[in-house]
Design a protein around this motif. Structure first.
Motif, mmCIF file in Angstrom:
data_model
loop_
_atom_site.group_PDB
_atom_site.id
_atom_site.type_symbol
_atom_site.label_atom_id
_atom_site.label_comp_id
_atom_site.label_asym_id
_atom_site.label_seq_id
_atom_site.Cartn_x
_atom_site.Cartn_y
_atom_site.Cartn_z
ATOM 1 N N UNK A 124 12.862 2.143 -17.953
ATOM 2 C CA UNK A 124 11.836 3.104 -17.555
ATOM 3 C C UNK A 124 11.238 2.719 -16.204
ATOM 4 N N UNK A 125 11.012 1.433 -15.990
ATOM 5 C CA UNK A 125 10.476 0.980 -14.706
ATOM 6 C C UNK A 125 11.541 1.022 -13.618
ATOM 7 N N UNK A 126 12.787 0.745 -13.966
ATOM 8 C CA UNK A 126 13.873 0.872 -12.990
ATOM 9 C C UNK A 126 13.960 2.318 -12.509
ATOM 10 N N UNK A 127 13.832 3.260 -13.423
ATOM 11 C CA UNK A 127 13.860 4.674 -13.071
ATOM 12 C C UNK A 127 12.672 5.044 -12.193
ATOM 13 N N UNK A 128 11.494 4.506 -12.499
ATOM 14 C CA UNK A 128 10.308 4.745 -11.677
ATOM 15 C C UNK A 128 10.581 4.348 -10.222
ATOM 16 N N UNK A 129 11.083 3.132 -10.011
ATOM 17 C CA UNK A 129 11.319 2.654 -8.653
ATOM 18 C C UNK A 129 12.469 3.384 -7.974
ATOM 19 N N UNK A 130 13.473 3.803 -8.724
ATOM 20 C CA UNK A 130 14.554 4.601 -8.140
ATOM 21 C C UNK A 130 14.003 5.943 -7.648
ATOM 22 N N UNK A 131 13.145 6.555 -8.444
ATOM 23 C CA UNK A 131 12.530 7.827 -8.063
ATOM 24 C C UNK A 131 11.642 7.650 -6.843
ATOM 25 N N UNK A 132 10.832 6.598 -6.857
ATOM 26 C CA UNK A 132 9.956 6.317 -5.716
ATOM 27 C C UNK A 132 10.786 6.112 -4.451
ATOM 28 N N UNK A 133 11.861 5.346 -4.554
ATOM 29 C CA UNK A 133 12.730 5.110 -3.390
ATOM 30 C C UNK A 133 13.330 6.419 -2.887
ATOM 31 N N UNK A 134 13.770 7.264 -3.810
ATOM 32 C CA UNK A 134 14.368 8.549 -3.431
ATOM 33 C C UNK A 134 13.362 9.488 -2.762
ATOM 34 N N UNK A 135 12.110 9.417 -3.177
ATOM 35 C CA UNK A 135 11.074 10.329 -2.681
ATOM 36 C C UNK A 135 10.298 9.773 -1.491
ATOM 37 N N UNK A 136 10.625 8.582 -1.039
ATOM 38 C CA UNK A 136 9.819 7.896 -0.030
ATOM 39 C C UNK A 136 9.738 8.652 1.299
ATOM 40 N N UNK A 145 11.109 -1.240 -3.125
ATOM 41 C CA UNK A 145 11.359 -0.389 -4.298
ATOM 42 C C UNK A 145 12.740 -0.663 -4.883
ATOM 43 N N UNK A 146 13.755 -0.786 -4.027
ATOM 44 C CA UNK A 146 15.107 -1.063 -4.522
ATOM 45 C C UNK A 146 15.206 -2.455 -5.138
ATOM 46 N N UNK A 147 14.517 -3.412 -4.560
ATOM 47 C CA UNK A 147 14.497 -4.767 -5.125
ATOM 48 C C UNK A 147 13.880 -4.757 -6.523
ATOM 49 N N UNK A 148 12.783 -4.023 -6.663
ATOM 50 C CA UNK A 148 12.133 -3.938 -7.975
ATOM 51 C C UNK A 148 12.967 -3.134 -8.962
ATOM 52 N N UNK A 149 13.625 -2.091 -8.497
ATOM 53 C CA UNK A 149 14.531 -1.338 -9.366
ATOM 54 C C UNK A 149 15.603 -2.273 -9.919
ATOM 55 N N UNK A 188 0.828 -1.208 0.000
ATOM 56 C CA UNK A 188 0.000 0.000 0.000
ATOM 57 C C UNK A 188 0.864 1.260 0.000
ATOM 58 N N UNK A 189 1.919 1.267 0.801
ATOM 59 C CA UNK A 189 2.819 2.422 0.842
ATOM 60 C C UNK A 189 3.489 2.610 -0.519
ATOM 61 N N UNK A 190 3.912 1.522 -1.129
ATOM 62 C CA UNK A 190 4.554 1.619 -2.438
ATOM 63 C C UNK A 190 3.562 2.101 -3.500
ATOM 64 N N UNK A 191 2.327 1.620 -3.449
ATOM 65 C CA UNK A 191 1.303 2.080 -4.399
ATOM 66 C C UNK A 191 1.071 3.585 -4.239
ATOM 67 N N UNK A 192 0.930 4.041 -2.986
ATOM 68 C CA UNK A 192 0.732 5.471 -2.758
ATOM 69 C C UNK A 192 1.954 6.256 -3.230
ATOM 70 N N UNK A 193 3.128 5.729 -2.998
ATOM 71 C CA UNK A 193 4.350 6.412 -3.420
ATOM 72 C C UNK A 193 4.409 6.551 -4.941
ATOM 73 N N UNK A 194 3.998 5.515 -5.650
ATOM 74 C CA UNK A 194 3.967 5.600 -7.119
ATOM 75 C C UNK A 194 2.972 6.658 -7.556
ATOM 76 N N UNK A 237 1.636 9.229 -5.867
ATOM 77 C CA UNK A 237 1.974 10.602 -5.495
ATOM 78 C C UNK A 237 3.231 11.108 -6.190
ATOM 79 N N UNK A 238 4.118 10.204 -6.587
ATOM 80 C CA UNK A 238 5.312 10.594 -7.340
ATOM 81 C C UNK A 238 4.958 10.949 -8.778
ATOM 82 N N UNK A 239 4.043 10.202 -9.364
ATOM 83 C CA UNK A 239 3.711 10.383 -10.780
ATOM 84 C C UNK A 239 2.579 11.376 -11.019
ATOM 85 N N UNK A 240 1.824 11.693 -9.986
ATOM 86 C CA UNK A 240 0.724 12.645 -10.126
ATOM 87 C C UNK A 240 0.851 13.692 -9.027
ATOM 88 N N UNK A 241 1.383 14.854 -9.332
ATOM 89 C CA UNK A 241 1.583 15.890 -8.318
ATOM 90 C C UNK A 241 0.295 16.295 -7.587
#
Length: 130
Positions: free
Chosen positions: A107-119, A93-97, A44-50, A52-56
């Protein structure tokens, strides 16, 4: 329920990002139904992070909805629980990256790296009055 604000734009995500978001929401539900609350929480936290990261506008849109509902301030968010949620979601997130790097889906690796950085910011925004 009628939304009182009409200034939110339609959410648009690349298909690959939408697929990852849907996957994490689904897994949060699957784990919840199975009684695996720790795993459900991480998903759930990862879903919210995706989202909120992708939709300001995600935090604002959720806030508008929350204003119409009762009991939104009843959730206690302890430092211990925040740290545990952060650690589990960050590790996932790092495991998925890493997985997407090895499969060449950068593109998906970058998504998870961004999510991890913004967590930290993402979880911090869940606190009351943040």
């Amino acid at each position: 329920m009628e939304q009182t604000s009409d200034h939110f734009t339609e959410l648009e995500l690349p298909a690959s990002t939408a697929g990852q978001f849907a996957y994490h929401v689904r897994m949060a539900a699957v784990f919840a139904v199975a009684g695996e609350t720790d795993e459900s929480a991480s998903e759930a936290v990862l879903a919210w992070a995706i989202l909120s990261t992708c939709w300001p506008g995600a935090t604002e849109a959720a806030g508008v909805t929350a204003d119409e509902l009762i009991g939104q301030n009843q959730v206690g968010l302890s430092e211990q629980h925040r740290q545990a949620a952060h650690a589990k979601a960050h590790a996932l997130a790092l495991e998925l990256e890493g997985h997407f790097v090895t499969t060449g889906q950068h593109d998906l690796a970058t998504l998870y790296a961004t999510v991890a950085d913004e967590l930290t910011v993402t979880i911090g925004a869940l606190l009351p009055d943040s």
